[in-house]
Enzyme design. Structure first.
Site, PDB file in Angstrom:
ATOM      1  N   ASP A 152      29.237  59.389  61.042  1.00 40.38           N
ATOM      2  CA  ASP A 152      29.454  60.749  61.552  1.00 40.38           C
ATOM      3  C   ASP A 152      28.095  61.455  61.582  1.00 40.38           C
ATOM      4  O   ASP A 152      28.023  62.677  61.573  1.00 40.38           O
ATOM      5  CB  ASP A 152      30.436  61.477  60.621  1.00 40.38           C
ATOM      6  N   LYS A 192      30.350  58.835  65.748  1.00 35.41           N
ATOM      7  CA  LYS A 192      30.374  60.083  66.514  1.00 35.41           C
ATOM      8  C   LYS A 192      29.598  59.850  67.800  1.00 35.41           C
ATOM      9  O   LYS A 192      28.575  59.146  67.807  1.00 35.41           O
ATOM     10  CB  LYS A 192      29.686  61.179  65.689  1.00 35.41           C
TER      11      LYS A 192
HETATM   12  N1  SAM Z   1      31.669  62.896  57.792  1.00 32.99           N
HETATM   13  C1  SAM Z   1      31.129  63.935  56.928  1.00 32.99           C
HETATM   14  C2  SAM Z   1      32.260  64.464  56.104  1.00 32.99           C
HETATM   15  O1  SAM Z   1      33.376  63.992  56.272  1.00 32.99           O
HETATM   16  O2  SAM Z   1      32.059  65.327  55.244  1.00 32.99           O
HETATM   17  C3  SAM Z   1      30.431  65.009  57.716  1.00 32.99           C
HETATM   18  C4  SAM Z   1      29.125  64.523  58.295  1.00 32.99           C
HETATM   19  S1  SAM Z   1      28.126  65.779  59.019  1.00 32.99           S
HETATM   20  C5  SAM Z   1      28.974  66.094  60.514  1.00 32.99           C
HETATM   21  C6  SAM Z   1      26.732  64.894  59.594  1.00 32.99           C
HETATM   22  C7  SAM Z   1      25.783  64.441  58.504  1.00 32.99           C
HETATM   23  O3  SAM Z   1      24.858  63.497  59.040  1.00 32.99           O
HETATM   24  C8  SAM Z   1      24.919  65.553  57.917  1.00 32.99           C
HETATM   25  O4  SAM Z   1      25.261  65.762  56.561  1.00 32.99           O
HETATM   26  C9  SAM Z   1      23.493  65.036  58.060  1.00 32.99           C
HETATM   27  O5  SAM Z   1      22.671  65.326  56.954  1.00 32.99           O
HETATM   28  C10 SAM Z   1      23.718  63.546  58.212  1.00 32.99           C
HETATM   29  N2  SAM Z   1      22.587  62.818  58.816  1.00 32.99           N
HETATM   30  C11 SAM Z   1      21.975  63.094  59.981  1.00 32.99           C
HETATM   31  N3  SAM Z   1      20.950  62.232  60.179  1.00 32.99           N
HETATM   32  C12 SAM Z   1      20.958  61.374  59.130  1.00 32.99           C
HETATM   33  C13 SAM Z   1      20.141  60.270  58.749  1.00 32.99           C
HETATM   34  N4  SAM Z   1      19.107  59.882  59.521  1.00 32.99           N
HETATM   35  N5  SAM Z   1      20.407  59.622  57.598  1.00 32.99           N
HETATM   36  C14 SAM Z   1      21.431  60.030  56.809  1.00 32.99           C
HETATM   37  N6  SAM Z   1      22.244  61.075  57.104  1.00 32.99           N
HETATM   38  C15 SAM Z   1      22.013  61.744  58.252  1.00 32.99           C
END
Ligand code: SAM
Length: 239
Positions: A152, A192
């Protein structure tokens, strides 16, 4: 009465606050137009609908409204079977991790740039998934190949359409490559995606290596967002 049950604001002529504002200093009183009011009512209604899921998540003990998206995808496709091993990319604050455990996963490893408050039964790692070695760290923490890879991941958009688009595609590609390389035969991958995002190369790769590939727009995903989920089912036996 909950916020969702309240009536939208009544449409009446509204005098904008003027004291101490630039508009109020010698510029006379400005009245809202019918268009302004109709727009703010629409925004109010949209926000209420969106917030319904956040409110429900809080009431039911889920860490995020995203939990409902995974539950709906799982209800439709039956991805989380009892005893499965799951890797969750971009897991903060942990809604999907909670859902996977609640639905019977025996091992769940989540990774995020942000720190995730502990969830009993899950291994949660703070790291950038795109950095070298983090993929192996996840496999080691899981103790073997996953049955299900979830992503996600979403970056903070900067508002520059092409740059944001490239970043989205890069995250999808790296998650798909990881899923293709590590999933057990018969395993599934969820990522996603965004409507109009050119995930063409990834899509072809997934179609060649999974029995079926579907797009799902869960009811809890904001209607005005182009977010959709790409689900690849049953990794082929190739190795
Ligand atoms: N699925 C999660 C939940 O159920 O609570 C929500 C996820 S949120 C929409 C997207 C997340 O992706 C964010 O917390 C962000 O920090 C993380 N993210 C984005 N790029 C990332 C990366 N390169 N490595 C790890 N996490 C990442």
């Amino acid at each position: 009465m909950s916020e969702d049950e309240k009536s939208p604001p009544r449409r009446k002529m509204v005098r904008l606050p003027t004291a101490g504002t630039a508009a109020g200093r010698g510029m006379g009183t400005k009245m809202k137009t019918a268009d302004d009011k109709s727009m703010s009512s629409q925004q109010w209604i949209k926000r209420q609908l969106a917030d319904k899921w956040s409110e429900r998540a809080r009431a039911e003990g889920w860490r995020s409204r995203a939990a409902f998206k995974l539950m709906e995808i799982d209800d439709r496709l039956g991805l989380i079977r009892p005893g499965v091993r799951v890797i969750d990319l971009g897991a903060a604050p942990g809604g999907w991790v909670q859902v996977a455990l609640k639905r019977g996963a025996k091992a769940v490893v989540g990774v995020d740039l942000l720190m995730i408050e502990p969830i009993p039964g899950a291994e949660l790692i703070q790291a950038d998934f795109t950095h070298a070695g983090v993929d192996q760290q996840l496999i080691d923490a899981l103790g073997g190949a996953p049955d299900l890879v979830l992503s996600d991941m979403a970056h903070n958009t900067i508002g520059h359409r092409q740059t944001d688009h490239l970043k989205i595609i890069a995250l999808i590609e790296i998650a798909a490559e990881f899923a293709l390389r590590t999933l057990k035969p018969g395993g599934h991958f969820v990522t996603k995606n965004f409507q109009g995002g050119d995930a063409g190369g990834v899509l072809a790769e997934l179609r060649a290596n999974f029995r079926d590939v579907k797009y799902i727009k869960p009811a809890s995903s904001r209607k005005d967002s182009s977010e959709v989920y790409l689900v690849a089912l049953d990794r082929n036996q190739t190795r």
